[in-house]
Write a protein that holds these residues in place. Structure first.
Motif, PDB file in Angstrom:
ATOM      1  N   LEU A  82       0.806  -1.218   0.000  1.00  0.00           N
ATOM      2  CA  LEU A  82       0.000   0.000   0.000  1.00  0.00           C
ATOM      3  C   LEU A  82       0.838   1.267   0.000  1.00  0.00           C
ATOM      4  CD1 LEU A  82      -2.897  -0.923   2.461  1.00  0.00           C
ATOM      5  CD2 LEU A  82      -2.986  -0.766  -0.026  1.00  0.00           C
ATOM      6  N   ILE A  83       1.771   1.365   0.935  1.00  0.00           N
ATOM      7  CA  ILE A  83       2.513   2.617   1.089  1.00  0.00           C
ATOM      8  C   ILE A  83       3.591   2.762   0.031  1.00  0.00           C
ATOM      9  CG2 ILE A  83       4.068   3.896   2.606  1.00  0.00           C
ATOM     10  CD1 ILE A  83       2.456   2.962   4.958  1.00  0.00           C
ATOM     11  N   ILE A  84       4.437   1.753  -0.131  1.00  0.00           N
ATOM     12  CA  ILE A  84       5.518   1.866  -1.104  1.00  0.00           C
ATOM     13  C   ILE A  84       4.979   1.812  -2.531  1.00  0.00           C
ATOM     14  CG2 ILE A  84       7.640   0.814  -1.970  1.00  0.00           C
ATOM     15  CD1 ILE A  84       8.194  -0.202   0.816  1.00  0.00           C
ATOM     16  N   GLY A  85       4.064   0.881  -2.778  1.00  0.00           N
ATOM     17  CA  GLY A  85       3.607   0.692  -4.138  1.00  0.00           C
ATOM     18  C   GLY A  85       2.634   1.730  -4.648  1.00  0.00           C
ATOM     19  N   GLN A  86       1.771   2.283  -3.770  1.00  0.00           N
ATOM     20  CA  GLN A  86       0.703   3.149  -4.256  1.00  0.00           C
ATOM     21  C   GLN A  86       0.623   4.493  -3.539  1.00  0.00           C
ATOM     22  OE1 GLN A  86      -1.178   2.388  -6.886  1.00  0.00           O
ATOM     23  NE2 GLN A  86      -0.195   0.389  -7.144  1.00  0.00           N
ATOM     24  N   ALA A  87       0.540   4.477  -2.228  1.00  0.00           N
ATOM     25  CA  ALA A  87       0.183   5.692  -1.488  1.00  0.00           C
ATOM     26  C   ALA A  87       1.244   6.783  -1.564  1.00  0.00           C
ATOM     27  CB  ALA A  87      -0.088   5.346  -0.027  1.00  0.00           C
ATOM     28  N   ALA A  88       2.511   6.426  -1.395  1.00  0.00           N
ATOM     29  CA  ALA A  88       3.557   7.444  -1.331  1.00  0.00           C
ATOM     30  C   ALA A  88       3.623   8.306  -2.586  1.00  0.00           C
ATOM     31  CB  ALA A  88       4.909   6.778  -1.051  1.00  0.00           C
ATOM     32  N   PRO A  89       3.745   7.732  -3.793  1.00  0.00           N
ATOM     33  CA  PRO A  89       3.793   8.596  -4.975  1.00  0.00           C
ATOM     34  C   PRO A  89       2.510   9.368  -5.212  1.00  0.00           C
ATOM     35  CG  PRO A  89       3.712   6.279  -5.620  1.00  0.00           C
ATOM     36  CD  PRO A  89       3.949   6.314  -4.153  1.00  0.00           C
ATOM     37  N   LEU A  90       1.354   8.767  -4.881  1.00  0.00           N
ATOM     38  CA  LEU A  90       0.089   9.462  -5.093  1.00  0.00           C
ATOM     39  C   LEU A  90      -0.064  10.653  -4.153  1.00  0.00           C
ATOM     40  CD1 LEU A  90      -2.500   6.605  -5.740  1.00  0.00           C
ATOM     41  CD2 LEU A  90      -1.747   8.370  -7.336  1.00  0.00           C
ATOM     42  N   VAL A  91       0.307  10.479  -2.898  1.00  0.00           N
ATOM     43  CA  VAL A  91       0.231  11.593  -1.947  1.00  0.00           C
ATOM     44  C   VAL A  91       1.114  12.744  -2.414  1.00  0.00           C
ATOM     45  CG1 VAL A  91       0.899  12.327   0.377  1.00  0.00           C
ATOM     46  CG2 VAL A  91      -0.438  10.245   0.064  1.00  0.00           C
ATOM     47  N   CYS A  92       2.326  12.433  -2.850  1.00  0.00           N
ATOM     48  CA  CYS A  92       3.229  13.479  -3.340  1.00  0.00           C
ATOM     49  C   CYS A  92       2.645  14.181  -4.559  1.00  0.00           C
ATOM     50  CB  CYS A  92       4.582  12.880  -3.697  1.00  0.00           C
ATOM     51  SG  CYS A  92       5.441  12.157  -2.309  1.00  0.00           S
ATOM     52  N   ALA A  93       2.078  13.403  -5.473  1.00  0.00           N
ATOM     53  CA  ALA A  93       1.504  13.991  -6.681  1.00  0.00           C
ATOM     54  C   ALA A  93       0.334  14.911  -6.349  1.00  0.00           C
ATOM     55  CB  ALA A  93       1.041  12.882  -7.620  1.00  0.00           C
ATOM     56  N   VAL A 195       7.012  11.009 -12.819  1.00  0.00           N
ATOM     57  CA  VAL A 195       6.006  11.205 -13.878  1.00  0.00           C
ATOM     58  C   VAL A 195       4.862  12.064 -13.369  1.00  0.00           C
ATOM     59  CG1 VAL A 195       4.315  10.043 -15.341  1.00  0.00           C
ATOM     60  CG2 VAL A 195       6.596   9.065 -15.064  1.00  0.00           C
ATOM     61  N   PHE A 196       4.419  11.817 -12.144  1.00  0.00           N
ATOM     62  CA  PHE A 196       3.313  12.603 -11.583  1.00  0.00           C
ATOM     63  C   PHE A 196       3.712  14.074 -11.451  1.00  0.00           C
ATOM     64  CE2 PHE A 196       1.762   8.607  -9.138  1.00  0.00           C
ATOM     65  CZ  PHE A 196       1.372   8.046 -10.334  1.00  0.00           C
ATOM     66  N   GLY A 197       4.935  14.321 -11.005  1.00  0.00           N
ATOM     67  CA  GLY A 197       5.405  15.697 -10.900  1.00  0.00           C
ATOM     68  C   GLY A 197       5.470  16.378 -12.258  1.00  0.00           C
ATOM     69  N   LEU A 198       5.949  15.640 -13.255  1.00  0.00           N
ATOM     70  CA  LEU A 198       6.017  16.170 -14.618  1.00  0.00           C
ATOM     71  C   LEU A 198       4.630  16.519 -15.141  1.00  0.00           C
ATOM     72  CD1 LEU A 198       7.619  16.658 -17.285  1.00  0.00           C
ATOM     73  CD2 LEU A 198       7.216  14.247 -17.823  1.00  0.00           C
TER      74      LEU A 198
END
Length: 255
Positions: A82-93, A195-198
């Motif tokens: 959950l956290i490494i695979g999905q939540a962390a990048p989504l929260v940052c984005a 990619v999300f930041g871009l």
């Protein structure tokens, strides 16, 4: 369709300008540092504050469910997914799009209605190279760095709650975490964050540079940029989640 085509063309032009600026070392250093500092200052604390309750919620729900089936030791595996695979990048984005992206749109939109953008173009200065590229680069770097930070915060919050509230074993938690996660998962999460930041920065910049109807148009552009960035981020997340394992086979056991 017309606006979608313009956005795609703007995205291609921006990415090409970013690559050229990095290769030729022609990035506006002062502007880039200023944007880095601004985005870090407005997104770091909210990202951490979001991940702490998220990590606690994951540990609480996983602990309750695992206790019912006698699998308390596998809390770390769920956290890895959950956290490494999905939540962390989504929260940052979401933070970059909602906080940093709205600021980018408002700033560029204000410059547009004050005709500063037109003045730069009349002087032969590339608006994309001078204003957009530093903001896109800053968004990418900050999102990647935030990704690593919120992973640590989320895992730490889950571990503390698992050990001190649910009376779990830290050894079993960390053991299953390392067993079911791998470097590939971290690379995938950081790639998603970049990619999300871009995507968020390009959408925000495009909306800011195409503002119309004066100050009211700036407010509308900010709202549109945030909503569109959220939609594109979730689409990009689904696409990357499906395609990344095809190019980089995962070694973690939960797959």
């Amino acid at each position: 369709m017309f606006e979608a085509g313009d956005l795609l063309a703007f995205s291609w032009y921006t990415i090409r300008a970013l690559v050229v600026a990095v290769v030729r070392r022609e990035i506006s250093l002062r502007e880039s540092i200023s944007q880095l500092w601004f985005m870090a200052s407005v997104t770091t604390l909210p990202s951490v504050l979001v991940m702490i309750p998220f990590g606690v919620a994951v540990a609480l729900n996983v602990g309750s469910l695992a206790a019912q089936i006698g699998a308390e030791a596998y809390g770390g595996a769920i956290v890895a997914f959950l956290i490494i695979g999905q939540a962390a990048p989504l929260v940052c984005a979401l933070m970059i799009a909602g906080v940093g992206g709205s600021a980018i749109t408002a700033d560029l939109g204000s410059r547009k209605i004050r005709e500063e953008i037109d003045a730069l173009e009349v002087m032969g200065v590339s608006t994309v190279s001078r204003l957009v590229v530093p903001r896109v680069l800053a968004a990418i770097l900050i999102t990647v760095l935030l990704g690593a930070l919120v992973m640590v915060v989320g895992i730490g919050a889950s571990l503390i709650f698992h050990v001190y509230v649910l009376d779990g074993s830290p050894g079993s938690f960390l053991g299953t975490l390392t067993q079911f996660a791998s470097v590939t998962d971290f690379v995938s999460a950081e790639f998603k964050a970049a990619v999300f930041g871009l995507v968020s920065a390009i959408v925000a910049s495009y909306k800011g540079l195409t503002v119309r109807a004066g100050p009211q148009g700036v407010g509308n552009a900010v709202n549109e940029a945030v909503v569109l960035a959220f939609i594109l981020v979730f689409i990009a997340n689904a696409v990357i989640s499906q395609l990344f394992p095809l190019f980089v086979p995962a070694k973690g056991e939960y797959r």
